[in-house]
Design a protein around this motif. Structure first.
Motif, PDB file in Angstrom:
ATOM      1  N   CYS A 179       5.634  12.166  13.135  1.00 59.34           N
ATOM      2  CA  CYS A 179       5.746  11.272  11.974  1.00 59.34           C
ATOM      3  C   CYS A 179       5.782  12.171  10.752  1.00 59.34           C
ATOM      4  N   ARG A 180       6.984  12.576  10.400  1.00 59.96           N
ATOM      5  CA  ARG A 180       7.143  13.577   9.351  1.00 59.96           C
ATOM      6  C   ARG A 180       7.771  12.942   8.109  1.00 59.96           C
ATOM      7  N   ASN A 181       7.177  13.242   6.980  1.00 64.54           N
ATOM      8  CA  ASN A 181       7.722  12.807   5.685  1.00 64.54           C
ATOM      9  C   ASN A 181       7.843  11.295   5.564  1.00 64.54           C
ATOM     10  N   VAL A 182       6.911  10.598   6.146  1.00 65.21           N
ATOM     11  CA  VAL A 182       6.863   9.133   6.045  1.00 65.21           C
ATOM     12  C   VAL A 182       5.604   8.746   5.260  1.00 65.21           C
ATOM     13  N   LEU A 242      14.086   1.463  -0.911  1.00 61.62           N
ATOM     14  CA  LEU A 242      12.649   1.802  -0.839  1.00 61.62           C
ATOM     15  C   LEU A 242      12.355   2.691   0.355  1.00 61.62           C
ATOM     16  N   SER A 243      13.293   2.736   1.307  1.00 63.93           N
ATOM     17  CA  SER A 243      12.926   3.423   2.549  1.00 63.93           C
ATOM     18  C   SER A 243      13.183   4.942   2.511  1.00 63.93           C
ATOM     19  N   ILE A 244      13.890   5.439   1.530  1.00 62.52           N
ATOM     20  CA  ILE A 244      14.076   6.892   1.342  1.00 62.52           C
ATOM     21  C   ILE A 244      14.506   7.582   2.646  1.00 62.52           C
ATOM     22  N   PRO A 245      15.751   7.376   3.051  1.00 60.57           N
ATOM     23  CA  PRO A 245      16.159   7.854   4.375  1.00 60.57           C
ATOM     24  C   PRO A 245      16.526   9.342   4.478  1.00 60.57           C
ATOM     25  N   VAL A 246      16.142  10.144   3.483  1.00 60.04           N
ATOM     26  CA  VAL A 246      16.521  11.570   3.479  1.00 60.04           C
ATOM     27  C   VAL A 246      16.002  12.294   4.729  1.00 60.04           C
ATOM     28  N   THR A 247      16.868  13.009   5.405  1.00 60.64           N
ATOM     29  CA  THR A 247      16.445  13.738   6.601  1.00 60.64           C
ATOM     30  C   THR A 247      17.450  14.832   6.921  1.00 60.64           C
ATOM     31  N   GLU A 248      17.153  15.650   7.907  1.00 62.51           N
ATOM     32  CA  GLU A 248      18.059  16.735   8.340  1.00 62.51           C
ATOM     33  C   GLU A 248      17.826  17.000   9.805  1.00 62.51           C
ATOM     34  N   THR A 259      11.802   5.029  16.178  1.00 66.35           N
ATOM     35  CA  THR A 259      11.594   3.767  15.452  1.00 66.35           C
ATOM     36  C   THR A 259      11.662   3.983  13.937  1.00 66.35           C
ATOM     37  N   ASP A 260      12.016   2.924  13.262  1.00 65.86           N
ATOM     38  CA  ASP A 260      12.024   2.921  11.797  1.00 65.86           C
ATOM     39  C   ASP A 260      11.970   1.458  11.366  1.00 65.86           C
ATOM     40  N   MET A 261      11.554   1.227  10.116  1.00 68.46           N
ATOM     41  CA  MET A 261      11.562  -0.168   9.636  1.00 68.46           C
ATOM     42  C   MET A 261      12.955  -0.545   9.118  1.00 68.46           C
ATOM     43  N   PHE A 278      16.731  19.552  12.597  1.00 72.13           N
ATOM     44  CA  PHE A 278      15.822  20.704  12.623  1.00 72.13           C
ATOM     45  C   PHE A 278      15.262  20.981  11.215  1.00 72.13           C
ATOM     46  N   ARG A 279      14.866  19.885  10.556  1.00 69.65           N
ATOM     47  CA  ARG A 279      14.300  20.004   9.199  1.00 69.65           C
ATOM     48  C   ARG A 279      13.033  20.866   9.274  1.00 69.65           C
ATOM     49  N   ASP A 280      12.860  21.786   8.364  1.00 73.58           N
ATOM     50  CA  ASP A 280      11.776  22.774   8.424  1.00 73.58           C
ATOM     51  C   ASP A 280      11.849  23.485   9.785  1.00 73.58           C
ATOM     52  N   ASN A 297       0.813  -1.222   0.000  1.00 74.76           N
ATOM     53  CA  ASN A 297       0.000   0.000   0.000  1.00 74.76           C
ATOM     54  C   ASN A 297       0.843   1.266   0.000  1.00 74.76           C
ATOM     55  N   TYR A 298       1.982   1.178  -0.622  1.00 77.12           N
ATOM     56  CA  TYR A 298       2.769   2.395  -0.831  1.00 77.12           C
ATOM     57  C   TYR A 298       2.265   3.052  -2.120  1.00 77.12           C
ATOM     58  N   ALA A 299       2.432   4.374  -2.204  1.00 77.78           N
ATOM     59  CA  ALA A 299       1.956   5.097  -3.389  1.00 77.78           C
ATOM     60  C   ALA A 299       2.731   4.610  -4.619  1.00 77.78           C
ATOM     61  N   ALA A 316       8.241   8.270  14.795  1.00 77.90           N
ATOM     62  CA  ALA A 316       7.943   7.119  13.932  1.00 77.90           C
ATOM     63  C   ALA A 316       8.505   7.394  12.534  1.00 77.90           C
ATOM     64  N   GLY A 317       9.396   6.527  12.082  1.00 79.12           N
ATOM     65  CA  GLY A 317      10.072   6.777  10.790  1.00 79.12           C
ATOM     66  C   GLY A 317      11.179   7.791  11.014  1.00 79.12           C
ATOM     67  N   CYS A 318      12.065   7.488  11.993  1.00 78.13           N
ATOM     68  CA  CYS A 318      13.079   8.474  12.416  1.00 78.13           C
ATOM     69  C   CYS A 318      14.296   8.474  11.503  1.00 78.13           C
ATOM     70  N   GLU A 367      18.461  12.213  12.835  1.00 77.06           N
ATOM     71  CA  GLU A 367      18.671  13.662  12.950  1.00 77.06           C
ATOM     72  C   GLU A 367      17.511  14.356  13.680  1.00 77.06           C
ATOM     73  N   GLU A 368      16.293  13.913  13.376  1.00 74.25           N
ATOM     74  CA  GLU A 368      15.099  14.517  14.006  1.00 74.25           C
ATOM     75  C   GLU A 368      15.096  14.248  15.524  1.00 74.25           C
ATOM     76  N   VAL A 369      15.589  13.083  15.893  1.00 74.31           N
ATOM     77  CA  VAL A 369      15.560  12.649  17.294  1.00 74.31           C
ATOM     78  C   VAL A 369      16.585  13.450  18.118  1.00 74.31           C
ATOM     79  N   HIS A 390      10.428  -0.857  14.053  1.00 80.62           N
ATOM     80  CA  HIS A 390       8.959  -0.906  14.096  1.00 80.62           C
ATOM     81  C   HIS A 390       8.464  -0.559  12.707  1.00 80.62           C
ATOM     82  N   ASN A 391       7.561  -1.393  12.195  1.00 83.99           N
ATOM     83  CA  ASN A 391       7.028  -1.161  10.857  1.00 83.99           C
ATOM     84  C   ASN A 391       5.596  -0.654  10.980  1.00 83.99           C
ATOM     85  N   LEU A 392       5.367   0.538  10.468  1.00 84.25           N
ATOM     86  CA  LEU A 392       4.043   1.161  10.617  1.00 84.25           C
ATOM     87  C   LEU A 392       2.958   0.409   9.852  1.00 84.25           C
ATOM     88  N   ALA A 393       3.368  -0.350   8.824  1.00 82.91           N
ATOM     89  CA  ALA A 393       2.378  -1.079   8.028  1.00 82.91           C
ATOM     90  C   ALA A 393       1.939  -2.370   8.711  1.00 82.91           C
TER      91      ALA A 393
HETATM   92  C1  LIG Z   1      12.099  10.600   4.377  1.00 85.03           C
HETATM   93  S1  LIG Z   1      12.459   9.729   5.852  1.00 85.03           S
HETATM   94  C2  LIG Z   1      11.818  10.829   7.072  1.00 85.03           C
HETATM   95  C3  LIG Z   1      12.755  11.004   8.247  1.00 85.03           C
HETATM   96  C4  LIG Z   1      12.337  12.053   9.258  1.00 85.03           C
HETATM   97  N1  LIG Z   1      11.085  11.721   9.878  1.00 85.03           N
HETATM   98  C5  LIG Z   1      12.308  13.422   8.632  1.00 85.03           C
HETATM   99  O1  LIG Z   1      11.221  13.953   8.395  1.00 85.03           O
HETATM  100  O2  LIG Z   1      13.357  13.992   8.342  1.00 85.03           O
HETATM  101  C6  LIG Z   1      11.229   8.431   5.785  1.00 85.03           C
HETATM  102  C7  LIG Z   1      11.538   7.311   6.754  1.00 85.03           C
HETATM  103  O3  LIG Z   1      10.344   6.532   6.904  1.00 85.03           O
HETATM  104  C8  LIG Z   1      10.714   5.194   7.061  1.00 85.03           C
HETATM  105  N2  LIG Z   1       9.578   4.322   6.713  1.00 85.03           N
HETATM  106  C9  LIG Z   1       9.003   4.125   5.506  1.00 85.03           C
HETATM  107  N3  LIG Z   1       8.021   3.212   5.597  1.00 85.03           N
HETATM  108  C10 LIG Z   1       7.977   2.832   6.899  1.00 85.03           C
HETATM  109  C11 LIG Z   1       7.183   1.912   7.612  1.00 85.03           C
HETATM  110  N4  LIG Z   1       6.230   1.185   7.007  1.00 85.03           N
HETATM  111  N5  LIG Z   1       7.392   1.750   8.936  1.00 85.03           N
HETATM  112  C12 LIG Z   1       8.367   2.468   9.563  1.00 85.03           C
HETATM  113  N6  LIG Z   1       9.172   3.359   8.933  1.00 85.03           N
HETATM  114  C13 LIG Z   1       8.971   3.535   7.618  1.00 85.03           C
HETATM  115  C14 LIG Z   1      11.885   5.030   6.108  1.00 85.03           C
HETATM  116  O4  LIG Z   1      12.676   3.894   6.430  1.00 85.03           O
HETATM  117  C15 LIG Z   1      12.605   6.361   6.285  1.00 85.03           C
HETATM  118  O5  LIG Z   1      13.621   6.261   7.230  1.00 85.03           O
END
Ligand SMILES: C[S@@+](CC[C@H](N)C(=O)[O-])C[C@H]1O[C@@H](n2cnc3c(N)ncnc32)[C@H](O)[C@@H]1O
Length: 291
Positions: A231-234, A88-94, A153-155, A96-98, A45-47, A124-126, A130-132, A215-218
């Motif tokens: 839970c930002r940008n997840v 697939l996990s797109i780990p881009v982060t910073e 947590t992150d998957m 103090f993002r935004d 169920n990912y886009a 969730a999805g850390c 960096e966010e933590v 932890h997997n949100l799905a």
């Molecule tokens: C773009 S990063 C966002 C990082 C941070 N929250 C931020 O905004 O900078 C997306 C993160 O979501 C995680 N992610 C994607 N699907 C996930 C899932 N089903 N369960 C847990 N984490 C997931 C990815 O592994 C990735 O580390």
């Protein structure tokens, strides 16, 4: 070529294109079902547009030419599966993002947290953390860190490992310092880390109240009750069904008046939970659970 020939050629090309699209869809489904059944990771169920792009990118990165060939390799070679998860996990982060979102959190949420005897925060999805660390620094400066527990947590286990280490690229510190100051930082940012060659390591005191876990949100369930969930940008990578499922998980995991912080391009609107929250700051996507 006569106009009849041209029409026939165009019909043929359209049919071929349709067949290829259909085939690609079938191959994608088989790959995602295989991964779900064999490894328990659920990307079904990912886009589709970004998932499709990333899968094709990975097909070529593995030196293959079809999604079916990738399915074969992923199911037979665990390393290939791990690499796929990473892409697939797109780990881009910073850090103090935004920054404006962190500044608003400092101004509007910290005063509320001050009144609590203890604070539980879930990122969730850390990603790589960096966010933590940004949150830990903010809580430290506000004198709240000692009564806080931050669950990160992150998957993606590779990203989590990096988050636990708290080691980041020195080249990024210029941008992170700028973000920190814009987010209302009150000290010199370099107080928080020690530089070593091309990296910086954040001071261990920042880690003392952090708990890292896969932890997997799905597929995983709620595991605690929180005062704040970031839970930002997840969920931007999820379809509506999965997004709603995850909002259900967050709603269940937040205490009454708990705070939910989403990413700049996300919103609680158009989810089944829009009525359950009020906006503390609409433009920074900071919500408070009211029902
Ligand atoms: C773009 S990063 C966002 C990082 C941070 N929250 C931020 O905004 O900078 C997306 C993160 O979501 C995680 N992610 C994607 N699907 C996930 C899932 N089903 N369960 C847990 N984490 C997931 C990815 O592994 C990735 O580390």
């Amino acid at each position: 070529m006569s106009s009849d020939d041209l029409t026939e050629l165009s019909l043929k090309l359209n049919m071929e294109e349709k067949n290829e699209t259909e085939l690609e869809q079938i191959e994608m489904e088989l790959l995602l079902n295989g991964i779900h059944q064999y490894y328990g990771y659920d990307f079904r169920n990912y886009a589709v547009p970004s998932l499709r792009r990333r899968i094709w990118h990975h097909v070529y990165a593995e030196g293959l030419t079809t999604i079916s060939a990738l399915q074969n390799k992923v199911l037979h070679e665990r390393d290939c599966f791990e690499r796929l998860i990473f892409s697939l996990s797109i780990p881009v982060t910073e850090m103090f993002r935004d920054p404006q979102a962190f500044l608003t959190f400092r101004q509007k949420v910290i005063p509320l947290l001050r009144t609590y005897p203890y604070i539980r925060i879930w990122h969730a999805g850390c990603s790589t953390g960096e966010e933590v660390y940004s949150m830990a620094i903010m809580l430290h400066e506000e004198g709240l860190y000692d009564k806080a527990r931050i669950y990160a947590t992150d998957m993606n286990s590779r990203s989590l490992q990096q988050a636990k280490e708290g080691v980041f690229d020195i080249k990024k510190m210029k941008q992170y310092t700028k973000n920190y100051l814009e987010a209302g930082g009150t000290r010199s940012f370099s107080e928080y880390y020690t530089a070593k060659y091309n990296s910086v390591i954040f001071h261990p005191f920042l880690k003392k109240n952090m708990i890292f876990a896969e932890h997997n949100l799905a597929t995983d369930r709620s595991f605690n009750e929180f005062n704040v969930i970031f839970c930002r940008n997840v969920m931007i990578y999820f379809n509506d069904e999965l997004r709603d499922h995850v909002h259900g998980l967050f709603h269940e995991s937040l205490s009454h008046f708990g705070i939910l912080v989403l990413g700049a391009k996300e919103s609680i609107h158009f989810t089944s939970f829009s009525e359950a929250y009020e906006a503390l700051d609409r433009s920074e996507k900071i919500y408070r659970k009211i029902k």
